[in-house]
Design a protein around this motif. Structure first.
Motif, PDB file in Angstrom:
ATOM      1  N   GLU A  16       6.923  -2.219   5.652  1.00  0.00           N
ATOM      2  CA  GLU A  16       7.289  -3.604   5.329  1.00  0.00           C
ATOM      3  C   GLU A  16       7.852  -3.722   3.920  1.00  0.00           C
ATOM      4  N   GLN A  17       8.089  -2.599   3.262  1.00  0.00           N
ATOM      5  CA  GLN A  17       8.425  -2.685   1.831  1.00  0.00           C
ATOM      6  C   GLN A  17       9.791  -3.288   1.541  1.00  0.00           C
ATOM      7  N   TRP A  18      10.597  -3.530   2.569  1.00  0.00           N
ATOM      8  CA  TRP A  18      11.844  -4.272   2.311  1.00  0.00           C
ATOM      9  C   TRP A  18      11.531  -5.685   1.854  1.00  0.00           C
ATOM     10  N   ARG A  19      10.342  -6.169   2.213  1.00  0.00           N
ATOM     11  CA  ARG A  19      10.003  -7.557   1.846  1.00  0.00           C
ATOM     12  C   ARG A  19       9.812  -7.720   0.339  1.00  0.00           C
ATOM     13  N   MET A  65       6.704 -12.410   1.058  1.00  0.00           N
ATOM     14  CA  MET A  65       5.654 -11.465   0.676  1.00  0.00           C
ATOM     15  C   MET A  65       4.399 -11.652   1.517  1.00  0.00           C
ATOM     16  N   TYR A  66       3.998 -12.900   1.720  1.00  0.00           N
ATOM     17  CA  TYR A  66       2.730 -13.181   2.380  1.00  0.00           C
ATOM     18  C   TYR A  66       2.874 -13.103   3.889  1.00  0.00           C
ATOM     19  N   GLY A  67       4.018 -13.526   4.375  1.00  0.00           N
ATOM     20  CA  GLY A  67       4.251 -13.464   5.809  1.00  0.00           C
ATOM     21  C   GLY A  67       3.397 -14.450   6.567  1.00  0.00           C
ATOM     22  N   GLY A  68       3.080 -14.110   7.821  1.00  0.00           N
ATOM     23  CA  GLY A  68       2.292 -15.015   8.643  1.00  0.00           C
ATOM     24  C   GLY A  68       3.142 -16.086   9.293  1.00  0.00           C
ATOM     25  N   SER A  69       4.434 -16.080   8.968  1.00  0.00           N
ATOM     26  CA  SER A  69       5.344 -17.020   9.618  1.00  0.00           C
ATOM     27  C   SER A  69       6.699 -16.334   9.768  1.00  0.00           C
ATOM     28  N   LEU A  70       7.616 -16.969  10.481  1.00  0.00           N
ATOM     29  CA  LEU A  70       8.968 -16.427  10.692  1.00  0.00           C
ATOM     30  C   LEU A  70       8.923 -15.022  11.299  1.00  0.00           C
ATOM     31  N   GLY A  71       7.871 -14.737  12.054  1.00  0.00           N
ATOM     32  CA  GLY A  71       7.764 -13.432  12.694  1.00  0.00           C
ATOM     33  C   GLY A  71       7.370 -12.297  11.763  1.00  0.00           C
ATOM     34  N   LEU A  72       7.001 -12.636  10.529  1.00  0.00           N
ATOM     35  CA  LEU A  72       6.570 -11.595   9.587  1.00  0.00           C
ATOM     36  C   LEU A  72       5.064 -11.423   9.691  1.00  0.00           C
ATOM     37  N   SER A  73       4.625 -10.178   9.627  1.00  0.00           N
ATOM     38  CA  SER A  73       3.184  -9.944   9.663  1.00  0.00           C
ATOM     39  C   SER A  73       2.574 -10.389   8.338  1.00  0.00           C
ATOM     40  N   ARG A  74       1.293 -10.772   8.411  1.00  0.00           N
ATOM     41  CA  ARG A  74       0.647 -11.243   7.183  1.00  0.00           C
ATOM     42  C   ARG A  74       0.249 -10.059   6.307  1.00  0.00           C
ATOM     43  N   GLY A  88       3.283  -0.194  -4.722  1.00  0.00           N
ATOM     44  CA  GLY A  88       1.831  -0.187  -4.621  1.00  0.00           C
ATOM     45  C   GLY A  88       1.354  -0.022  -3.194  1.00  0.00           C
ATOM     46  N   ARG A  89       0.325  -0.806  -2.826  1.00  0.00           N
ATOM     47  CA  ARG A  89      -0.313  -0.642  -1.529  1.00  0.00           C
ATOM     48  C   ARG A  89       0.331  -1.500  -0.443  1.00  0.00           C
ATOM     49  N   TYR A  90       1.471  -2.087  -0.759  1.00  0.00           N
ATOM     50  CA  TYR A  90       2.134  -2.919   0.257  1.00  0.00           C
ATOM     51  C   TYR A  90       2.487  -2.028   1.449  1.00  0.00           C
ATOM     52  N   PRO A  91       2.241  -2.472   2.697  1.00  0.00           N
ATOM     53  CA  PRO A  91       2.478  -1.614   3.873  1.00  0.00           C
ATOM     54  C   PRO A  91       3.865  -0.971   3.829  1.00  0.00           C
ATOM     55  N   TRP A 151      -0.637  -6.586  -2.344  1.00  0.00           N
ATOM     56  CA  TRP A 151       0.582  -6.666  -3.160  1.00  0.00           C
ATOM     57  C   TRP A 151       0.418  -5.736  -4.350  1.00  0.00           C
ATOM     58  N   GLY A 152       1.524  -5.172  -4.821  1.00  0.00           N
ATOM     59  CA  GLY A 152       1.348  -4.290  -5.973  1.00  0.00           C
ATOM     60  C   GLY A 152       2.662  -3.818  -6.540  1.00  0.00           C
TER      61      GLY A 152
END
Lengths: 247, 366
Positions: B97-100, B140-149, B91-94, B155-156
């Motif tokens: 970043e789709q490995w996440r 998926m959400y990120g914002g921590s552990l160096g992952l972008s939010r 879907g529209r997930y960046p 999500w999709g």
């Protein structure tokens, strides 16, 4: 405390508004007494014994079991049920549990007994009804007679003071009735208080201390088996006996 | 009169079926005139359809990401799947970043497979669920552990479908159990609350539940207070599925004979012990097919969340094609592709239900 373990005092019960199923029942059962209840269908005999462990509730009168009066009080009901075992016409074994699990269920969950101890007790009861070799099977894999013997063993696992039998042989093939009656006779000889709804008059003659004859919600006549069978007092019991013994 | 001795006949094995293919065909496909006519009619229809489909789907198909070739080809254009694969699945997930979603969905799928296996039906499975879901949302959400939010509205695709389906099913089931028991309660208040719940939910389509969860709920909330749209939609699907499942379970509860409950009562079991040890095991065993029906339809119903702008698998698929005029004509191929994905999941669930049925019916075997 009286010597009576069960006392019915003017007990009345209705199904719905119109069907007066128990009418002014007065009955005292002595500890260790063995009673056979008979009568035509619809006479209230099953309802009578089902009131003793509160599967049915009476609406009037007093019913006391081993010193506990049965009311809406849930604790009193639990108390009584711990002392009263019951065997049903349709066995009512739990089909999704093995024979052994059927027997250990209540000791483990209600009596909080460790599994090992519950299983030992269950096996001892299965020995007693001569069916220990079937412990790992499921109820539906057994014959009717075997299932009913398992049901008896299950009730005995609670070490009840009183055993209720509600037509225990009525759903059995003729050839299986004897194996169940033999087990019941053996129990009767061990001093447990028994109330048994049955039409097995041979059983009544062999073990009963008293036969109670009911019709239309009333106790019509009660006597020791010898006198009841040989010299019934009421016309209604005479008529009933002639029908069930006549062939 | 002398008595005869009864001599039982020794048991023999049942006769083995020895007929071959030809005998079978003759007996079952050409047994009589109407059967023979039916067989011929079906054969003609198949002959007309199958080769055409086969040449469209395979022989004349274009597999490369070449839309010029696709436009001229006589067959299917599978290039559309190859080209739009990432958008359809994620879907529209960046994009970068789709490995996440890939990693977290793999974990979720692993959890689902493990949960289906008997050997893992242990108390710690609940802890595993919590751990995997925590992992899923963190990644998926990120914002921590160096992952972008990445906000939930981005999500999709398949990850969203699987998340919605697995969470709503696993939450709907316990709710349905409680509602089903409640509808049989002796207490009129509990009974009527449960009945009203079931009737209200069943009385409206899922789409309107989703609309309310998405658009109406925020209006009713105080200013500044907001619950994430994904959570609201998840709650909507869960409550919707639970109402239907509750009725299926209630059917099972009604089929447990009264004598079972009486026997449990005479053994001193409490209400909850009776339900847990005696009634529910038997009731649920009887309604496995119905519950699986609910699960499968819930799985497919997740495709409706597109209408509140969450692009799960079906939504991502139309998103992928509608945004690109070159590939837009090849919708059929795209939909066949996601149909295949849906089928794989639904068919697995159906096979699993057959296995469960066998497990729970073991006590009925002679």
């Amino acid at each position: 405390m009286s010597e009576h373990i069960i006392t019915f005092d003017k007990v009345n019960k209705w199904y719905g508004n119109n069907f007066h199923v128990l009418r002014d029942i007065d009955l005292q059962v002595k500890t260790g007494e063995r009673i056979v209840v008979c009568g035509p269908s619809g006479s209230g005999k099953s309802t009578l014994i089902r009131c003793i462990n509160r599967l049915e509730e009476h609406q009037q009168g007093h019913l006391t079991v081993d010193g506990v009066e049965l009311t809406d009080d849930v604790k009193a009901i639990d108390d009584v049920r711990k002392k009263v075992g019951m065997v049903f016409q349709q066995f009512n074994l739990f089909p999704h549990l093995t024979v052994l699990e059927n027997l250990t269920l209540s000791p483990m969950w209600v009596g909080k007994m460790p599994k090992k101890e519950a299983e030992d007790r269950a096996m001892a009861q299965l020995e007693r009804v001569r069916i220990a070799n079937q412990a790992g099977k499921y109820p539906l894999q057994l014959s009717g007679g075997q299932q009913q013997r398992v049901a008896i063993a299950r009730a005995l696992c609670l070490k009840p003071k009183i055993m209720l039998f509600d037509e225990p042989t009525s759903a059995l093939d003729p050839e299986m009735i004897k194996e169940v009656l033999d087990v019941m006779i053996e129990m009767a000889n061990q001093g447990i208080t028994m109330l048994c709804v049955t039409h097995e008059m041979g059983f009544a003659k062999a073990v009963a201390d008293r036969v109670i004859f009911m019709d239309q919600g009333q106790i019509v006549e009660q006597n020791n088996p010898h006198d009841f069978f040989n010299n019934p007092q009421s016309e209604r019991s005479r008529d009933f006996l002639s029908k069930i013994l006549g062939h | 009169m002398t008595a005869t001795t009864f001599e039982p006949i020794a048991a023999r094995p049942a006769p083995v079926k020895t007929e071959g293919l030809i005998a079978w065909t003759r007996a079952n496909l050409f047994g009589n005139t109407s059967t023979a006519l039916g067989t011929i009619a079906i054969a003609l229809v198949l002959l007309a359809i199958v080769p055409r489909f086969f040449s469209w789907a395979f022989i004349n198909a274009v597999w490369a990401k070449d839309y010029d070739a696709c436009h001229t080809a006589a067959g299917a254009c599978w290039g559309v799947v190859a080209e739009k694969f990432r958008i359809i699945i994620f879907g529209r997930y960046p994009f970068e970043e789709q490995w996440r979603p890939l990693v977290s969905t793999a974990a979720l799928l692993g959890l689902l497979v493990v949960s289906c296996m008997r050997a893992f039906w242990k108390p710690w499975l609940a802890a595993l669920w919590i751990a995997v879901l925590a992992f899923y949302f963190t990644v998926m959400y990120g914002g921590s552990l160096g992952l972008s939010r990445v906000e939930t509205d981005r999500w999709g695709g398949l990850p969203l479908t699987l998340l919605l389906a697995s969470l709503s099913m696993s939450m709907a089931f316990p709710i349905a159990l409680v509602i089903a028991l409640g509808r049989r309660s002796k207490l009129p208040a509990i009974r009527s609350v449960c009945t009203v719940y079931v009737e209200l939910i069943r009385g409206v389509p899922l789409i309107s539940v989703l609309f309310m969860a998405s658009f109406m709920f925020p209006l009713l909330m105080p200013q500044g207070f907001n619950i994430d749209v994904l959570v609201r939609v998840l709650a909507g699907i869960t409550l919707f599925a639970a109402a239907y499942m509750a009725e299926v379970i209630r059917g099972g509860l009604q089929a447990v004979p009264k004598g079972q409950i009486e026997a449990a009562a005479t053994l001193g079991l409490s209400y909850w012990q009776t339900q847990r040890k005696i009634v529910l095991p038997q009731a649920l065993a009887m309604v496995v097919p119905g519950i699986m029906n609910n699960f499968i339809s819930t799985f497919k119903d997740t495709s409706l969340v597109t209408i509140v702008s969450l692009y799960e698998l079906t939504g991502a698929m139309s998103l992928a094609l509608n945004s690109d005029a070159n590939w837009r004509p090849f919708k059929i191929e795209g939909y066949l592709f996601i149909a295949l994905i849906y089928f794989i999941f639904c068919f697995s669930m159906s096979r699993y239900s057959t296995w469960i049925e066998k497990q729970v019916n073991k006590s009925k075997l002679r």
